[in-house]
Scaffold this motif. Structure first.
Motif, PDB file in Angstrom:
ATOM      1  N   PHE A 184      -5.809  13.723  -9.238  1.00 19.51           N
ATOM      2  CA  PHE A 184      -4.497  14.069  -9.789  1.00 19.51           C
ATOM      3  C   PHE A 184      -3.524  12.925  -9.548  1.00 19.51           C
ATOM      4  CE2 PHE A 184      -6.533  18.118  -8.926  1.00 19.51           C
ATOM      5  CZ  PHE A 184      -6.253  18.841 -10.076  1.00 19.51           C
ATOM      6  N   ASP A 185      -3.097  12.298 -10.622  1.00 18.76           N
ATOM      7  CA  ASP A 185      -2.054  11.287 -10.542  1.00 18.76           C
ATOM      8  C   ASP A 185      -2.313  10.230  -9.491  1.00 18.76           C
ATOM      9  OD1 ASP A 185       0.369  10.924 -12.088  1.00 18.76           O
ATOM     10  OD2 ASP A 185       0.556  13.093 -11.938  1.00 18.76           O
ATOM     11  N   CYS A 186      -3.552   9.780  -9.383  1.00 21.93           N
ATOM     12  CA  CYS A 186      -3.842   8.775  -8.358  1.00 21.93           C
ATOM     13  C   CYS A 186      -4.804   7.693  -8.830  1.00 21.93           C
ATOM     14  CB  CYS A 186      -4.374   9.439  -7.085  1.00 21.93           C
ATOM     15  SG  CYS A 186      -5.887  10.364  -7.334  1.00 21.93           S
ATOM     16  N   LEU A 187      -5.516   7.906  -9.940  1.00 18.48           N
ATOM     17  CA  LEU A 187      -6.493   6.892 -10.367  1.00 18.48           C
ATOM     18  C   LEU A 187      -5.802   5.541 -10.588  1.00 18.48           C
ATOM     19  CD1 LEU A 187      -9.468   6.364 -11.174  1.00 18.48           C
ATOM     20  CD2 LEU A 187      -8.772   6.804 -13.544  1.00 18.48           C
ATOM     21  N   GLN A 236     -10.028  12.322   5.794  1.00 14.40           N
ATOM     22  CA  GLN A 236      -9.577  10.987   5.396  1.00 14.40           C
ATOM     23  C   GLN A 236     -10.748  10.259   4.741  1.00 14.40           C
ATOM     24  OE1 GLN A 236      -7.775   8.839   8.604  1.00 14.40           O
ATOM     25  NE2 GLN A 236      -7.012   7.222   7.272  1.00 14.40           N
ATOM     26  N   GLY A 237     -10.554   9.705   3.573  1.00 16.72           N
ATOM     27  CA  GLY A 237     -11.651   8.996   2.904  1.00 16.72           C
ATOM     28  C   GLY A 237     -11.152   8.320   1.649  1.00 16.72           C
ATOM     29  N   SER A 238     -11.764   7.198   1.329  1.00 15.93           N
ATOM     30  CA  SER A 238     -11.311   6.458   0.144  1.00 15.93           C
ATOM     31  C   SER A 238     -12.118   6.883  -1.079  1.00 15.93           C
ATOM     32  CB  SER A 238     -11.457   4.959   0.364  1.00 15.93           C
ATOM     33  OG  SER A 238     -12.792   4.592   0.095  1.00 15.93           O
ATOM     34  N   ALA A 239     -11.573   6.597  -2.238  1.00 15.32           N
ATOM     35  CA  ALA A 239     -12.208   6.997  -3.496  1.00 15.32           C
ATOM     36  C   ALA A 239     -13.560   6.313  -3.676  1.00 15.32           C
ATOM     37  CB  ALA A 239     -11.287   6.644  -4.660  1.00 15.32           C
ATOM     38  N   ALA A 240     -13.735   5.153  -3.044  1.00 15.41           N
ATOM     39  CA  ALA A 240     -14.983   4.414  -3.232  1.00 15.41           C
ATOM     40  C   ALA A 240     -16.086   4.917  -2.318  1.00 15.41           C
ATOM     41  CB  ALA A 240     -14.741   2.929  -2.958  1.00 15.41           C
ATOM     42  N   GLY A 293       0.817  -1.223   0.000  1.00 15.03           N
ATOM     43  CA  GLY A 293       0.000   0.000   0.000  1.00 15.03           C
ATOM     44  C   GLY A 293       0.845   1.264   0.000  1.00 15.03           C
ATOM     45  N   TRP A 294       0.263   2.332  -0.518  1.00 13.43           N
ATOM     46  CA  TRP A 294       0.918   3.651  -0.509  1.00 13.43           C
ATOM     47  C   TRP A 294       1.388   3.973   0.907  1.00 13.43           C
ATOM     48  CZ3 TRP A 294       2.444   7.146  -4.096  1.00 13.43           C
ATOM     49  CH2 TRP A 294       2.668   8.463  -3.675  1.00 13.43           C
ATOM     50  N   HIS A 295       0.502   3.675   1.886  1.00 11.47           N
ATOM     51  CA  HIS A 295       0.770   4.023   3.285  1.00 11.47           C
ATOM     52  C   HIS A 295       1.928   3.215   3.871  1.00 11.47           C
ATOM     53  CE1 HIS A 295      -1.894   0.547   3.277  1.00 11.47           C
ATOM     54  NE2 HIS A 295      -1.385   0.223   4.455  1.00 11.47           N
ATOM     55  N   PHE A 317      -9.742  14.621  -0.248  1.00 12.40           N
ATOM     56  CA  PHE A 317      -9.877  13.303   0.400  1.00 12.40           C
ATOM     57  C   PHE A 317      -8.661  12.452   0.048  1.00 12.40           C
ATOM     58  CE2 PHE A 317     -14.297  14.607  -0.486  1.00 12.40           C
ATOM     59  CZ  PHE A 317     -14.848  14.509   0.784  1.00 12.40           C
ATOM     60  N   ASP A 318      -8.217  11.694   1.014  1.00 13.68           N
ATOM     61  CA  ASP A 318      -7.177  10.697   0.750  1.00 13.68           C
ATOM     62  C   ASP A 318      -7.331   9.612   1.810  1.00 13.68           C
ATOM     63  OD1 ASP A 318      -4.257  10.897  -0.963  1.00 13.68           O
ATOM     64  OD2 ASP A 318      -4.419   9.361   0.614  1.00 13.68           O
ATOM     65  N   TYR A 319      -7.079   8.371   1.435  1.00 14.86           N
ATOM     66  CA  TYR A 319      -7.238   7.301   2.437  1.00 14.86           C
ATOM     67  C   TYR A 319      -6.077   7.302   3.434  1.00 14.86           C
ATOM     68  CZ  TYR A 319      -3.694   3.832   1.027  1.00 14.86           C
ATOM     69  OH  TYR A 319      -2.505   3.175   0.814  1.00 14.86           O
ATOM     70  N   HIS A 320      -4.999   8.030   3.109  1.00 14.69           N
ATOM     71  CA  HIS A 320      -3.781   8.004   3.934  1.00 14.69           C
ATOM     72  C   HIS A 320      -3.837   9.115   4.987  1.00 14.69           C
ATOM     73  CE1 HIS A 320       0.764   8.724   4.308  1.00 14.69           C
ATOM     74  NE2 HIS A 320       0.506   7.576   4.904  1.00 14.69           N
ATOM     75  N   GLY A 321      -4.091   8.717   6.243  1.00 15.29           N
ATOM     76  CA  GLY A 321      -4.288   9.691   7.322  1.00 15.29           C
ATOM     77  C   GLY A 321      -3.157  10.714   7.472  1.00 15.29           C
TER      78      GLY A 321
HETATM   79  C1  LIG Z   1       0.838   9.608  -6.480  1.00 15.38           C
HETATM   80  S1  LIG Z   1      -0.039  10.159  -5.093  1.00 15.38           S
HETATM   81  C2  LIG Z   1      -0.766  11.674  -5.691  1.00 15.38           C
HETATM   82  C3  LIG Z   1      -1.140  12.604  -4.583  1.00 15.38           C
HETATM   83  C4  LIG Z   1      -1.724  13.937  -5.022  1.00 15.38           C
HETATM   84  N1  LIG Z   1      -2.912  13.775  -5.818  1.00 15.38           N
HETATM   85  C5  LIG Z   1      -0.691  14.746  -5.781  1.00 15.38           C
HETATM   86  O1  LIG Z   1      -0.879  14.918  -6.994  1.00 15.38           O
HETATM   87  O2  LIG Z   1       0.264  15.224  -5.178  1.00 15.38           O
HETATM   88  C6  LIG Z   1      -1.398   9.034  -5.017  1.00 15.38           C
HETATM   89  C7  LIG Z   1      -2.335   9.294  -3.859  1.00 15.38           C
HETATM   90  O3  LIG Z   1      -3.499   8.468  -4.006  1.00 15.38           O
HETATM   91  C8  LIG Z   1      -3.897   8.058  -2.718  1.00 15.38           C
HETATM   92  N2  LIG Z   1      -4.751   6.871  -2.869  1.00 15.38           N
HETATM   93  C9  LIG Z   1      -4.407   5.657  -3.348  1.00 15.38           C
HETATM   94  N3  LIG Z   1      -5.471   4.840  -3.354  1.00 15.38           N
HETATM   95  C10 LIG Z   1      -6.514   5.545  -2.874  1.00 15.38           C
HETATM   96  C11 LIG Z   1      -7.888   5.244  -2.653  1.00 15.38           C
HETATM   97  N4  LIG Z   1      -8.391   4.050  -2.958  1.00 15.38           N
HETATM   98  N5  LIG Z   1      -8.673   6.208  -2.136  1.00 15.38           N
HETATM   99  C12 LIG Z   1      -8.165   7.431  -1.839  1.00 15.38           C
HETATM  100  N6  LIG Z   1      -6.875   7.771  -2.020  1.00 15.38           N
HETATM  101  C13 LIG Z   1      -6.065   6.848  -2.561  1.00 15.38           C
HETATM  102  C14 LIG Z   1      -2.602   7.812  -1.987  1.00 15.38           C
HETATM  103  O4  LIG Z   1      -2.756   7.790  -0.591  1.00 15.38           O
HETATM  104  C15 LIG Z   1      -1.749   8.980  -2.499  1.00 15.38           C
HETATM  105  O5  LIG Z   1      -1.859  10.096  -1.655  1.00 15.38           O
END
Ligand SMILES: C[S@@+](CC[C@H](N)C(=O)[O-])C[C@H]1O[C@@H](n2cnc3c(N)ncnc32)[C@H](O)[C@@H]1O
Length: 353
Positions: free
Chosen positions: A247-250, A230-234, A132-134, A203-207
């Motif tokens: 942004f850069d997270c999907l 704190q919250g997940s994408a789902a 995990g990212w965390h 929102f981000d799942y990572h506290g």
């Molecule tokens: C590459 S980083 C990008 C962070 C930020 N968007 C940026 O551009 O600086 C990916 C982020 O996605 C988050 N992330 C990963 N899976 C996630 C999920 N299922 N729900 C919410 N956040 C999630 C991670 O914790 C991380 O902070």
């Protein structure tokens, strides 16, 4: 052992000398940033080792070695006649000026996390499990913020938002925006600064990232219009958003289609899902270039294990390309998917119901 072509071997070894030098220079970049050497040289004044030692409080012997290595890398300029070192304007932009559009130190902090976390990724390779990212080292979170922020500063408000049909007008008059997977909130805070009539929730799942984002919003003086949760994408809360941004997270998510379905439920009428993803072509052969090399590297050590650690574990990877991303959006129930704009490093998609 098979018979090598000696010319090809020489060429490969020659390249590897450069690559090993680059890898070692990376550690020196992080070091120079941490102990404040670049910032002490930021104004470009040529300095002797003794001058720099006085200014930084660092032992001369250490500085001379670091400066010699940096000069060999062409990261620092050296004048043999005066035995002084300096940063050219371009070197200062990439190493010393945190807010310059070309600031690059964050990228090296991401690389640092790849070295530090390599044993964990090796375990994941052996077991097939995710990482995990965390579960990464803190330098990844800080490095990502510092690496991506210059790009957002340069493009987000000036190019990306205006490239989306009708969104800029809404943001100027007062819109509601969710920034999902916001990390340290660089993009959220930037948008809040540019569009004071709008409300933003990151929102981000990572506290720990959310805690950092809250502190950054306070420092930036935008806590009145930005909140971080704190919250997940789902499952992130809220309805009627004018824009949900990722942004850069999907591609880091295990279930990007499920996330997209949830985005669709949370968007208001005519709402836009903004997806920013690393630039990539659809076919591997077209990504075999320096940018693809960087992204595939990060994807192997960070993004793909992150996705595999979550439910579904689709593992899009950081070089998914438009075709796969379009499929994610359509599978999530959206009908409109358009590449609104791009830079050499990012693709920006406008997605609507
Ligand atoms: C590459 S980083 C990008 C962070 C930020 N968007 C940026 O551009 O600086 C990916 C982020 O996605 C988050 N992330 C990963 N899976 C996630 C999920 N299922 N729900 C919410 N956040 C999630 C991670 O914790 C991380 O902070």
């Amino acid at each position: 052992m098979r018979e090598p072509d000696m010319q090809k071997l020489d060429a490969l070894v020659g390249r590897l000398v450069g690559d090993v030098g680059a890898a070692m220079s990376g550690a020196l970049v992080v070091l120079g940033d941490q102990v404040g050497i670049y910032k002490a040289m930021a104004d470009g004044t040529p300095m002797s080792v003794q001058d720099l030692a006085k200014k930084t409080g660092i032992k001369e012997r250490y500085l001379r070695e670091w400066l010699s290595a940096q000069a060999a890398a062409d990261y620092v300029a050296y004048d043999e006649k005066t035995d002084r070192f300096s940063l050219t304007p371009e070197q200062a932009m990439v190493f010393a000026e945190e807010n310059s559009p070309a600031f690059f130190v964050g990228a090296f902090e991401v690389v640092q996390s790849m070295w530090m976390d390599e044993p964990k990724v090796a375990d994941a390779f052996r077991t097939g499990k995710g990482l995990g990212w965390h579960e990464h080292s803190t330098c990844l979170f800080r490095g990502t913020e510092r690496f991506f922020r210059p790009g957002y500063n340069s493009h987000l408000v000036n190019e990306w938002i205006p490239a989306l049909g009708g969104v800029e007008e809404k943001l100027k008059t007062g819109a509601s925006v969710a920034d999902v997977g916001c990390g340290h909130g660089a993009s959220t805070i930037l948008m809040a600064q540019a569009y004071p009539a709008s409300r933003f929730t990151g929102f981000d799942y990572h506290g720990p990232s959310i805690e950092r984002a809250k502190a950054a919003a306070k420092d930036a003086g935008v806590s009145d219009r930005v909140t971080f949760e704190q919250g997940s994408a789902a499952e992130f809360p809220g309805r009627g958003y004018d824009m949900v941004a990722m942004f850069d997270c999907l591609h880091d998510m295990g279930d990007p289609v499920g996330a997209g379905r949830h985005v669709k439920e949370t968007l208001g009428p005519n709402g836009t899902w903004l997806i920013v993803e690393p630039f990539a072509h659809d076919h591997l052969k077209d990504n075999l270039n320096p940018v693809g090399r960087v992204y595939y590297g990060a994807s192997t050590m960070i993004c793909t294990p992150a996705s595999l650690s979550q439910e579904v574990g689709l593992g899009l990877g950081a070089q998914a390309g438009e075709m796969k991303l379009r499929k994610v959006a359509l599978d999530a129930g959206f009908t409109h998917f358009r590449r609104a704009t791009e830079t050499p490093f990012n693709m920006v998609f406008e997605v609507r119901a």
